[in-house]
Design a protein around this motif. Structure first.
Motif, PDB file in Angstrom:
ATOM      1  N   ALA A 128      -3.073  -4.901 -10.463  1.00  0.00           N
ATOM      2  CA  ALA A 128      -2.903  -3.611  -9.789  1.00  0.00           C
ATOM      3  C   ALA A 128      -4.073  -3.391  -8.855  1.00  0.00           C
ATOM      4  O   ALA A 128      -5.234  -3.550  -9.253  1.00  0.00           O
ATOM      5  CB  ALA A 128      -2.834  -2.479 -10.813  1.00  0.00           C
ATOM      6  N   PRO A 129      -3.818  -3.036  -7.604  1.00  0.00           N
ATOM      7  CA  PRO A 129      -4.919  -2.761  -6.684  1.00  0.00           C
ATOM      8  C   PRO A 129      -5.663  -1.506  -7.102  1.00  0.00           C
ATOM      9  O   PRO A 129      -5.108  -0.618  -7.750  1.00  0.00           O
ATOM     10  CB  PRO A 129      -4.216  -2.568  -5.336  1.00  0.00           C
ATOM     11  CG  PRO A 129      -2.825  -2.139  -5.695  1.00  0.00           C
ATOM     12  CD  PRO A 129      -2.497  -2.844  -6.967  1.00  0.00           C
ATOM     13  N   LEU A 130      -6.949  -1.458  -6.735  1.00  0.00           N
ATOM     14  CA  LEU A 130      -7.744  -0.268  -7.004  1.00  0.00           C
ATOM     15  C   LEU A 130      -7.649   0.693  -5.821  1.00  0.00           C
ATOM     16  O   LEU A 130      -7.410   0.286  -4.687  1.00  0.00           O
ATOM     17  CB  LEU A 130      -9.210  -0.632  -7.239  1.00  0.00           C
ATOM     18  CG  LEU A 130      -9.539  -1.574  -8.398  1.00  0.00           C
ATOM     19  CD1 LEU A 130     -11.036  -1.561  -8.664  1.00  0.00           C
ATOM     20  CD2 LEU A 130      -8.777  -1.226  -9.653  1.00  0.00           C
ATOM     21  N   VAL A 131      -7.857   1.962  -6.110  1.00  0.00           N
ATOM     22  CA  VAL A 131      -7.848   2.986  -5.072  1.00  0.00           C
ATOM     23  C   VAL A 131      -9.005   3.942  -5.335  1.00  0.00           C
ATOM     24  O   VAL A 131      -9.360   4.206  -6.489  1.00  0.00           O
ATOM     25  CB  VAL A 131      -6.498   3.751  -5.049  1.00  0.00           C
ATOM     26  CG1 VAL A 131      -6.279   4.523  -6.333  1.00  0.00           C
ATOM     27  CG2 VAL A 131      -6.412   4.678  -3.851  1.00  0.00           C
ATOM     28  N   LEU A 170     -17.110  -2.328 -11.436  1.00  0.00           N
ATOM     29  CA  LEU A 170     -17.645  -3.302 -10.484  1.00  0.00           C
ATOM     30  C   LEU A 170     -17.389  -2.858  -9.049  1.00  0.00           C
ATOM     31  O   LEU A 170     -18.252  -3.017  -8.175  1.00  0.00           O
ATOM     32  CB  LEU A 170     -17.022  -4.679 -10.733  1.00  0.00           C
ATOM     33  CG  LEU A 170     -17.666  -5.574 -11.794  1.00  0.00           C
ATOM     34  CD1 LEU A 170     -19.027  -6.067 -11.328  1.00  0.00           C
ATOM     35  CD2 LEU A 170     -17.776  -4.908 -13.141  1.00  0.00           C
ATOM     36  N   ALA A 171     -16.212  -2.284  -8.797  1.00  0.00           N
ATOM     37  CA  ALA A 171     -15.894  -1.809  -7.455  1.00  0.00           C
ATOM     38  C   ALA A 171     -16.817  -0.663  -7.044  1.00  0.00           C
ATOM     39  O   ALA A 171     -17.189  -0.549  -5.873  1.00  0.00           O
ATOM     40  CB  ALA A 171     -14.435  -1.359  -7.400  1.00  0.00           C
ATOM     41  N   ILE A 207     -12.998   5.370  -8.621  1.00  0.00           N
ATOM     42  CA  ILE A 207     -12.294   4.166  -8.184  1.00  0.00           C
ATOM     43  C   ILE A 207     -11.667   3.532  -9.417  1.00  0.00           C
ATOM     44  O   ILE A 207     -12.377   3.170 -10.363  1.00  0.00           O
ATOM     45  CB  ILE A 207     -13.241   3.163  -7.498  1.00  0.00           C
ATOM     46  CG1 ILE A 207     -13.978   3.821  -6.328  1.00  0.00           C
ATOM     47  CG2 ILE A 207     -12.460   1.946  -7.012  1.00  0.00           C
ATOM     48  CD1 ILE A 207     -15.069   2.948  -5.728  1.00  0.00           C
ATOM     49  N   ASP A 208     -10.350   3.388  -9.423  1.00  0.00           N
ATOM     50  CA  ASP A 208      -9.641   2.836 -10.574  1.00  0.00           C
ATOM     51  C   ASP A 208      -8.273   2.345 -10.111  1.00  0.00           C
ATOM     52  O   ASP A 208      -7.913   2.523  -8.941  1.00  0.00           O
ATOM     53  CB  ASP A 208      -9.516   3.911 -11.664  1.00  0.00           C
ATOM     54  CG  ASP A 208     -10.045   3.433 -13.016  1.00  0.00           C
ATOM     55  OD1 ASP A 208     -10.948   2.572 -13.034  1.00  0.00           O
ATOM     56  OD2 ASP A 208      -9.565   3.924 -14.054  1.00  0.00           O
ATOM     57  N   PRO A 209      -7.488   1.733 -10.995  1.00  0.00           N
ATOM     58  CA  PRO A 209      -6.188   1.208 -10.579  1.00  0.00           C
ATOM     59  C   PRO A 209      -5.244   2.289 -10.042  1.00  0.00           C
ATOM     60  O   PRO A 209      -5.234   3.426 -10.501  1.00  0.00           O
ATOM     61  CB  PRO A 209      -5.639   0.590 -11.872  1.00  0.00           C
ATOM     62  CG  PRO A 209      -6.849   0.200 -12.635  1.00  0.00           C
ATOM     63  CD  PRO A 209      -7.834   1.289 -12.364  1.00  0.00           C
ATOM     64  N   CYS A 210      -4.428   1.874  -9.083  1.00  0.00           N
ATOM     65  CA  CYS A 210      -3.475   2.786  -8.433  1.00  0.00           C
ATOM     66  C   CYS A 210      -2.559   3.480  -9.422  1.00  0.00           C
ATOM     67  O   CYS A 210      -2.289   4.678  -9.297  1.00  0.00           O
ATOM     68  CB  CYS A 210      -2.615   2.005  -7.449  1.00  0.00           C
ATOM     69  SG  CYS A 210      -3.431   1.614  -5.891  1.00  0.00           S
ATOM     70  N   TYR A 250     -13.510  -5.088   1.649  1.00  0.00           N
ATOM     71  CA  TYR A 250     -13.651  -4.429   0.343  1.00  0.00           C
ATOM     72  C   TYR A 250     -12.309  -4.518  -0.379  1.00  0.00           C
ATOM     73  O   TYR A 250     -11.388  -3.750  -0.100  1.00  0.00           O
ATOM     74  CB  TYR A 250     -14.079  -2.974   0.535  1.00  0.00           C
ATOM     75  CG  TYR A 250     -14.348  -2.229  -0.758  1.00  0.00           C
ATOM     76  CD1 TYR A 250     -15.627  -2.167  -1.292  1.00  0.00           C
ATOM     77  CD2 TYR A 250     -13.328  -1.589  -1.441  1.00  0.00           C
ATOM     78  CE1 TYR A 250     -15.886  -1.484  -2.475  1.00  0.00           C
ATOM     79  CE2 TYR A 250     -13.564  -0.903  -2.624  1.00  0.00           C
ATOM     80  CZ  TYR A 250     -14.852  -0.861  -3.128  1.00  0.00           C
ATOM     81  OH  TYR A 250     -15.100  -0.177  -4.307  1.00  0.00           O
ATOM     82  N   GLU A 251     -12.203  -5.484  -1.301  1.00  0.00           N
ATOM     83  CA  GLU A 251     -10.942  -5.746  -1.993  1.00  0.00           C
ATOM     84  C   GLU A 251     -11.205  -5.915  -3.490  1.00  0.00           C
ATOM     85  O   GLU A 251     -12.012  -6.749  -3.898  1.00  0.00           O
ATOM     86  CB  GLU A 251     -10.266  -6.996  -1.433  1.00  0.00           C
ATOM     87  CG  GLU A 251      -9.904  -6.884   0.045  1.00  0.00           C
ATOM     88  CD  GLU A 251      -9.404  -8.191   0.632  1.00  0.00           C
ATOM     89  OE1 GLU A 251      -8.805  -8.984  -0.134  1.00  0.00           O
ATOM     90  OE2 GLU A 251      -9.639  -8.425   1.839  1.00  0.00           O
ATOM     91  N   PHE A 252     -10.537  -5.108  -4.288  1.00  0.00           N
ATOM     92  CA  PHE A 252     -10.673  -5.170  -5.741  1.00  0.00           C
ATOM     93  C   PHE A 252      -9.323  -4.900  -6.391  1.00  0.00           C
ATOM     94  O   PHE A 252      -8.517  -4.117  -5.888  1.00  0.00           O
ATOM     95  CB  PHE A 252     -11.686  -4.136  -6.255  1.00  0.00           C
ATOM     96  CG  PHE A 252     -13.121  -4.540  -6.085  1.00  0.00           C
ATOM     97  CD1 PHE A 252     -13.781  -5.253  -7.079  1.00  0.00           C
ATOM     98  CD2 PHE A 252     -13.805  -4.211  -4.919  1.00  0.00           C
ATOM     99  CE1 PHE A 252     -15.105  -5.617  -6.921  1.00  0.00           C
ATOM    100  CE2 PHE A 252     -15.126  -4.576  -4.753  1.00  0.00           C
ATOM    101  CZ  PHE A 252     -15.788  -5.283  -5.760  1.00  0.00           C
ATOM    102  N   GLN A 253      -9.100  -5.546  -7.507  1.00  0.00           N
ATOM    103  CA  GLN A 253      -7.893  -5.317  -8.287  1.00  0.00           C
ATOM    104  C   GLN A 253      -8.241  -5.337  -9.766  1.00  0.00           C
ATOM    105  O   GLN A 253      -9.231  -5.938 -10.191  1.00  0.00           O
ATOM    106  CB  GLN A 253      -6.828  -6.381  -8.010  1.00  0.00           C
ATOM    107  CG  GLN A 253      -7.283  -7.788  -8.387  1.00  0.00           C
ATOM    108  CD  GLN A 253      -6.189  -8.830  -8.246  1.00  0.00           C
ATOM    109  OE1 GLN A 253      -5.471  -9.108  -9.199  1.00  0.00           O
ATOM    110  NE2 GLN A 253      -6.064  -9.384  -7.042  1.00  0.00           N
ATOM    111  N   SER A 254      -7.446  -4.641 -10.535  1.00  0.00           N
ATOM    112  CA  SER A 254      -7.492  -4.817 -11.979  1.00  0.00           C
ATOM    113  C   SER A 254      -6.384  -5.794 -12.336  1.00  0.00           C
ATOM    114  O   SER A 254      -5.354  -5.846 -11.660  1.00  0.00           O
ATOM    115  CB  SER A 254      -7.275  -3.486 -12.694  1.00  0.00           C
ATOM    116  OG  SER A 254      -7.417  -3.644 -14.093  1.00  0.00           O
ATOM    117  N   TRP A 255      -6.602  -6.583 -13.358  1.00  0.00           N
ATOM    118  CA  TRP A 255      -5.563  -7.509 -13.780  1.00  0.00           C
ATOM    119  C   TRP A 255      -5.541  -7.579 -15.309  1.00  0.00           C
ATOM    120  O   TRP A 255      -6.481  -7.169 -15.984  1.00  0.00           O
ATOM    121  CB  TRP A 255      -5.773  -8.901 -13.172  1.00  0.00           C
ATOM    122  CG  TRP A 255      -7.171  -9.448 -13.295  1.00  0.00           C
ATOM    123  CD1 TRP A 255      -8.166  -9.365 -12.372  1.00  0.00           C
ATOM    124  CD2 TRP A 255      -7.728 -10.158 -14.412  1.00  0.00           C
ATOM    125  NE1 TRP A 255      -9.316  -9.976 -12.842  1.00  0.00           N
ATOM    126  CE2 TRP A 255      -9.073 -10.468 -14.091  1.00  0.00           C
ATOM    127  CE3 TRP A 255      -7.227 -10.562 -15.648  1.00  0.00           C
ATOM    128  CZ2 TRP A 255      -9.908 -11.156 -14.962  1.00  0.00           C
ATOM    129  CZ3 TRP A 255      -8.058 -11.248 -16.524  1.00  0.00           C
ATOM    130  CH2 TRP A 255      -9.377 -11.549 -16.172  1.00  0.00           C
TER     131      TRP A 255
END
Length: 327
Positions: A128-131, A170-171, A207-210, A250-255
């Motif tokens: 899931a992308p972060l927002v 981390l983001a 900043i956390d998952p969408c 600036y690219e981060f995702q949770s997985w």
């Protein structure tokens, strides 16, 4: 969609329940009637919980096993993770967790394990992308406006962290490093309390998952600032990228994924991987997860290992660059 709606969708995704698993005769020595425990080191209701229960339900359906999802919370995920680390490597104790598992030893003093040495990767299941969101009580709505205001009056701005070692943690570190901002970071025990304080104005950024944040935009108490993807996401096409706001790259995702104790037989790991790949290709599951801003992942064990190793390297370099000390 609110949490109640999320849980309703999750329940539909795993309809039939664990107790209704078909009595299919399993092939080989695993399982042999002994219950399989899927340890989820996070509270009910989050994506980890949904995906962990989906794993347990599918193990029951496809293997004829008694599979039980068990929430073992505490210590920013460490309590449940330790339960798996201490279990026998026989396929009867699995870990359904997230990004945190890979970086936990980098951020928590009490995490003395090495995820690559002490756990077997079985599969990544979803991402899931972060927002970044801001409090609706602030007049600033765009990333440039927020950065300018926070530089002028940094004590007026706090940034929430849903959990130590989360992708959002981390983001957040990277955001502060890239912008040069010196903001107080306030750590919570989960996204919901952090989001509650954001809506109330106690903290101003998160900043956390969408999937956890975007449904809260409806009443104007939360403003979506930017999504941490290379291009605008089809999951939220109206939200600009962080790059559009002045932070290119600036690219981060949770997985999310599945692990087992080190030494778990390769045959068992392979069965779980194949089962989850099949699950994440199921059109019904894909549709329901997509509605929750979760993107199913289908990849081999080796691909998962390579990806996780790259995530650990990235996190290590980032934390070293800011001289981060485990808490």
């Amino acid at each position: 969609m609110n949490r109640r709606g999320f849980l309703a969708v999750a329940g539909a995704a795993v309809s039939g329940g664990l107790l209704a698993a078909p009595a299919v005769r399993a092939q080989g020595a695993w399982p042999t009637g002994k219950p399989i425990r899927v340890i989820i080191p996070w509270p009910p209701g989050a994506a980890n919980d949904t995906l962990g229960r989906l794993l347990a339900q599918r193990l029951g359906e496809k293997l004829g096993a008694t599979a039980v999802a068990e929430n073992r919370t505490g210590g920013a995920g460490l309590v449940g993770t330790n339960a798996v680390l201490q279990a026998a490597p026989d396929g009867y104790t699995l870990l359904a967790s997230a990004f945190n598992t890979a970086v936990m030893p980098l951020v928590l003093k009490g995490a003395t394990f090495d995820p690559q040495r002490d756990l077997e990767v079985m599969a990544r299941t979803a991402k899931a992308p972060l927002v970044m969101v801001s409090s609706g009580q602030r007049p600033e709505k765009t990333l440039p406006e927020i950065i300018a205001a926070a530089k002028q009056k940094p004590r007026d701005w706090n940034i929430a962290i849903s959990s130590l070692g989360s992708a959002g943690h981390l983001a957040t570190i990277e955001f502060l490093r890239r912008t040069g901002l010196d903001l107080d970071m306030v750590t919570y025990r989960g996204t919901q309390p952090a989001l509650t304080d954001l809506m109330g104005g106690s903290v101003q950024l998160l900043i956390d998952p969408c999937f956890a944040l975007l449904p809260a935009r409806g009443d104007g108490k939360v403003n979506a600032v930017g999504i941490a993807t290379a291009q605008r996401s089809q999951l939220a096409p109206d939200v600009p990228t962080m790059g559009e706001g002045g932070l290119p790259g600036y690219e981060f995702q949770s997985w999310y994924g599945v692990w087992a104790p080190k030494g778990t037989p390769a045959e068992i790991c392979g069965k779980v991987n194949a089962l989850m790949q099949d699950t994440m290709r199921d059109p019904v599951i894909v549709e329901r997860l997509t509605k929750q801003v979760l993107e199913p992942v289908t990849e081999s064990i080796e691909d998962s290992r390579r990806f996780i190793a790259s995530e650990i390297t990235r996190a290590t370099e980032l934390l070293r660059s800011v001289n981060y000390q485990p808490e």
